[in-house]
Design a protein around this motif. Sequence first.
Motif, PDB file in Angstrom:
ATOM      1  N   PHE A 266       0.855  -1.191   0.000  1.00  0.00           N
ATOM      2  CA  PHE A 266       0.000   0.000   0.000  1.00  0.00           C
ATOM      3  C   PHE A 266       0.891   1.241   0.000  1.00  0.00           C
ATOM      4  O   PHE A 266       1.701   1.416   0.912  1.00  0.00           O
ATOM      5  CB  PHE A 266      -0.902   0.020   1.231  1.00  0.00           C
ATOM      6  N   ALA A 267       0.726   2.083  -1.009  1.00  0.00           N
ATOM      7  CA  ALA A 267       1.519   3.309  -1.114  1.00  0.00           C
ATOM      8  C   ALA A 267       0.588   4.512  -1.199  1.00  0.00           C
ATOM      9  O   ALA A 267      -0.456   4.457  -1.861  1.00  0.00           O
ATOM     10  CB  ALA A 267       2.424   3.257  -2.341  1.00  0.00           C
ATOM     11  N   TYR A 268       0.989   5.598  -0.541  1.00  0.00           N
ATOM     12  CA  TYR A 268       0.154   6.792  -0.455  1.00  0.00           C
ATOM     13  C   TYR A 268       0.942   8.019  -0.893  1.00  0.00           C
ATOM     14  O   TYR A 268       2.175   8.039  -0.852  1.00  0.00           O
ATOM     15  CB  TYR A 268      -0.338   6.983   0.985  1.00  0.00           C
ATOM     16  N   GLY A 269       0.210   9.064  -1.286  1.00  0.00           N
ATOM     17  CA  GLY A 269       0.856  10.305  -1.672  1.00  0.00           C
ATOM     18  C   GLY A 269      -0.163  11.377  -1.991  1.00  0.00           C
ATOM     19  O   GLY A 269      -1.360  11.105  -2.103  1.00  0.00           O
ATOM     20  N   LYS A 270       0.322  12.601  -2.163  1.00  0.00           N
ATOM     21  CA  LYS A 270      -0.586  13.705  -2.460  1.00  0.00           C
ATOM     22  C   LYS A 270      -1.010  13.716  -3.922  1.00  0.00           C
ATOM     23  O   LYS A 270      -1.981  14.380  -4.283  1.00  0.00           O
ATOM     24  CB  LYS A 270       0.063  15.036  -2.089  1.00  0.00           C
ATOM     25  N   ASN A 271      -0.277  12.969  -4.753  1.00  0.00           N
ATOM     26  CA  ASN A 271      -0.614  12.910  -6.174  1.00  0.00           C
ATOM     27  C   ASN A 271      -0.066  11.611  -6.763  1.00  0.00           C
ATOM     28  O   ASN A 271       0.529  10.789  -6.055  1.00  0.00           O
ATOM     29  CB  ASN A 271      -0.064  14.125  -6.924  1.00  0.00           C
ATOM     30  N   GLU A 272      -0.270  11.426  -8.051  1.00  0.00           N
ATOM     31  CA  GLU A 272       0.144  10.189  -8.714  1.00  0.00           C
ATOM     32  C   GLU A 272       1.645   9.957  -8.597  1.00  0.00           C
ATOM     33  O   GLU A 272       2.091   8.852  -8.260  1.00  0.00           O
ATOM     34  CB  GLU A 272      -0.268  10.245 -10.186  1.00  0.00           C
ATOM     35  N   ARG A 273       2.426  10.975  -8.866  1.00  0.00           N
ATOM     36  CA  ARG A 273       3.882  10.810  -8.844  1.00  0.00           C
ATOM     37  C   ARG A 273       4.377  10.365  -7.473  1.00  0.00           C
ATOM     38  O   ARG A 273       5.185   9.438  -7.368  1.00  0.00           O
ATOM     39  CB  ARG A 273       4.561  12.122  -9.251  1.00  0.00           C
ATOM     40  N   ARG A 274       3.885  11.012  -6.429  1.00  0.00           N
ATOM     41  CA  ARG A 274       4.332  10.649  -5.081  1.00  0.00           C
ATOM     42  C   ARG A 274       3.894   9.228  -4.712  1.00  0.00           C
ATOM     43  O   ARG A 274       4.634   8.489  -4.064  1.00  0.00           O
ATOM     44  CB  ARG A 274       3.808  11.663  -4.071  1.00  0.00           C
ATOM     45  N   CYS A 275       2.701   8.854  -5.106  1.00  0.00           N
ATOM     46  CA  CYS A 275       2.230   7.490  -4.842  1.00  0.00           C
ATOM     47  C   CYS A 275       3.168   6.459  -5.454  1.00  0.00           C
ATOM     48  O   CYS A 275       3.568   5.490  -4.802  1.00  0.00           O
ATOM     49  CB  CYS A 275       0.829   7.299  -5.415  1.00  0.00           C
ATOM     50  N   TYR A 276       3.510   6.670  -6.704  1.00  0.00           N
ATOM     51  CA  TYR A 276       4.320   5.682  -7.405  1.00  0.00           C
ATOM     52  C   TYR A 276       5.774   5.715  -6.930  1.00  0.00           C
ATOM     53  O   TYR A 276       6.455   4.681  -6.925  1.00  0.00           O
ATOM     54  CB  TYR A 276       4.215   5.891  -8.908  1.00  0.00           C
ATOM     55  N   GLU A 277       6.253   6.876  -6.506  1.00  0.00           N
ATOM     56  CA  GLU A 277       7.585   6.939  -5.897  1.00  0.00           C
ATOM     57  C   GLU A 277       7.611   6.143  -4.594  1.00  0.00           C
ATOM     58  O   GLU A 277       8.577   5.417  -4.313  1.00  0.00           O
ATOM     59  CB  GLU A 277       7.970   8.394  -5.630  1.00  0.00           C
ATOM     60  N   ASN A 278       6.559   6.271  -3.806  1.00  0.00           N
ATOM     61  CA  ASN A 278       6.503   5.551  -2.538  1.00  0.00           C
ATOM     62  C   ASN A 278       6.307   4.051  -2.749  1.00  0.00           C
ATOM     63  O   ASN A 278       6.813   3.239  -1.967  1.00  0.00           O
ATOM     64  CB  ASN A 278       5.396   6.130  -1.659  1.00  0.00           C
ATOM     65  N   MET A 279       5.602   3.676  -3.807  1.00  0.00           N
ATOM     66  CA  MET A 279       5.479   2.254  -4.124  1.00  0.00           C
ATOM     67  C   MET A 279       6.852   1.656  -4.428  1.00  0.00           C
ATOM     68  O   MET A 279       7.163   0.527  -4.020  1.00  0.00           O
ATOM     69  CB  MET A 279       4.529   2.050  -5.302  1.00  0.00           C
ATOM     70  N   LYS A 280       7.681   2.399  -5.127  1.00  0.00           N
ATOM     71  CA  LYS A 280       9.035   1.915  -5.404  1.00  0.00           C
ATOM     72  C   LYS A 280       9.789   1.664  -4.103  1.00  0.00           C
ATOM     73  O   LYS A 280      10.466   0.633  -3.955  1.00  0.00           O
ATOM     74  CB  LYS A 280       9.796   2.918  -6.270  1.00  0.00           C
ATOM     75  N   GLU A 281       9.686   2.586  -3.145  1.00  0.00           N
ATOM     76  CA  GLU A 281      10.377   2.418  -1.864  1.00  0.00           C
ATOM     77  C   GLU A 281       9.893   1.163  -1.139  1.00  0.00           C
ATOM     78  O   GLU A 281      10.679   0.427  -0.536  1.00  0.00           O
ATOM     79  CB  GLU A 281      10.156   3.651  -0.989  1.00  0.00           C
ATOM     80  N   ILE A 282       8.603   0.913  -1.199  1.00  0.00           N
ATOM     81  CA  ILE A 282       8.028  -0.263  -0.542  1.00  0.00           C
ATOM     82  C   ILE A 282       8.543  -1.545  -1.193  1.00  0.00           C
ATOM     83  O   ILE A 282       8.899  -2.515  -0.505  1.00  0.00           O
ATOM     84  CB  ILE A 282       6.493  -0.188  -0.601  1.00  0.00           C
ATOM     85  N   LEU A 283       8.607  -1.562  -2.501  1.00  0.00           N
ATOM     86  CA  LEU A 283       9.081  -2.752  -3.212  1.00  0.00           C
ATOM     87  C   LEU A 283      10.564  -3.003  -2.950  1.00  0.00           C
ATOM     88  O   LEU A 283      11.005  -4.160  -2.890  1.00  0.00           O
ATOM     89  CB  LEU A 283       8.815  -2.602  -4.706  1.00  0.00           C
ATOM     90  N   ILE A 284      11.334  -1.941  -2.781  1.00  0.00           N
ATOM     91  CA  ILE A 284      12.750  -2.098  -2.431  1.00  0.00           C
ATOM     92  C   ILE A 284      12.879  -2.777  -1.074  1.00  0.00           C
ATOM     93  O   ILE A 284      13.683  -3.707  -0.893  1.00  0.00           O
ATOM     94  CB  ILE A 284      13.467  -0.734  -2.437  1.00  0.00           C
ATOM     95  N   VAL A 285      12.091  -2.331  -0.103  1.00  0.00           N
ATOM     96  CA  VAL A 285      12.119  -2.949   1.227  1.00  0.00           C
ATOM     97  C   VAL A 285      11.711  -4.416   1.144  1.00  0.00           C
ATOM     98  O   VAL A 285      12.318  -5.289   1.782  1.00  0.00           O
ATOM     99  CB  VAL A 285      11.201  -2.179   2.198  1.00  0.00           C
ATOM    100  N   ALA A 286      10.687  -4.710   0.356  1.00  0.00           N
ATOM    101  CA  ALA A 286      10.243  -6.099   0.205  1.00  0.00           C
ATOM    102  C   ALA A 286      11.361  -6.965  -0.364  1.00  0.00           C
ATOM    103  O   ALA A 286      11.630  -8.067   0.138  1.00  0.00           O
ATOM    104  CB  ALA A 286       9.011  -6.158  -0.690  1.00  0.00           C
TER     105      ALA A 286
END
Length: 214
Positions: A170-190
């Motif tokens: 689950f990734a969150y952000g104020k807009n599309e770009r931030r959401c997808y940037e945060n998804m990348k961070e989550i996948l790196i941790v995984a």
Amino acid sequence: MDVLISNHIDHSALRSHPWTKMQTDDESVYMDFKQHPNLIRTALEDLIPYKKWDFVEQFYTLIEWINSQDCLLESNDCTFNAIEDNSDKQYAYAKKCSARLMILFRDIPENCQEKSITWLLEKLQSLIAASKPKFKAGAIGLSLSPTCYLALGDTPDTGGMGHQLTLNFFAYGKNERRCYENMKEILIVAEQSLKRINKSIQLGELDKLYTLSN
């Protein structure tokens, strides 16, 4: 990073491994990426429209590694849900996106051992929770999914009943770009966490559970 554990196991949603096709989508069929790694970047149709975003490359990298000869795990299913309005009150962002990855031990009988699958869940929970503690724009949810391993039999009394581990991102952000940037961070941790688990298996940590109990 936040890690969410679901203790509820939905026994009405029994899966099989390998599965044939989804009940809700006849065009979605199981593909063994261990045997066909070249299909990963073309067969995962949920990701194709978003290839311009860096998180997609990270997702491909994770799936390629987990199905490679270097890994003692494998994947069974993968989905991605694009950006939408966020209704999760614990995360104060306007938008969210989500994804799912289902994994299992490559040594199929291991998935039918409660001690082994519990070790996998708890080990992954611990590693994720210790990663990026200041990151508050996403989470990884972990749950067990009942699974019939057809290689071991297709009925409860044949030894083929077990589980696989579902990772929900689950990734969150104020807009599309931030959401997808945060998804990348989550996948790196995984990926980092799963690589550490793979190393632990290689070093015999899982086998020691049974050695110590004898």
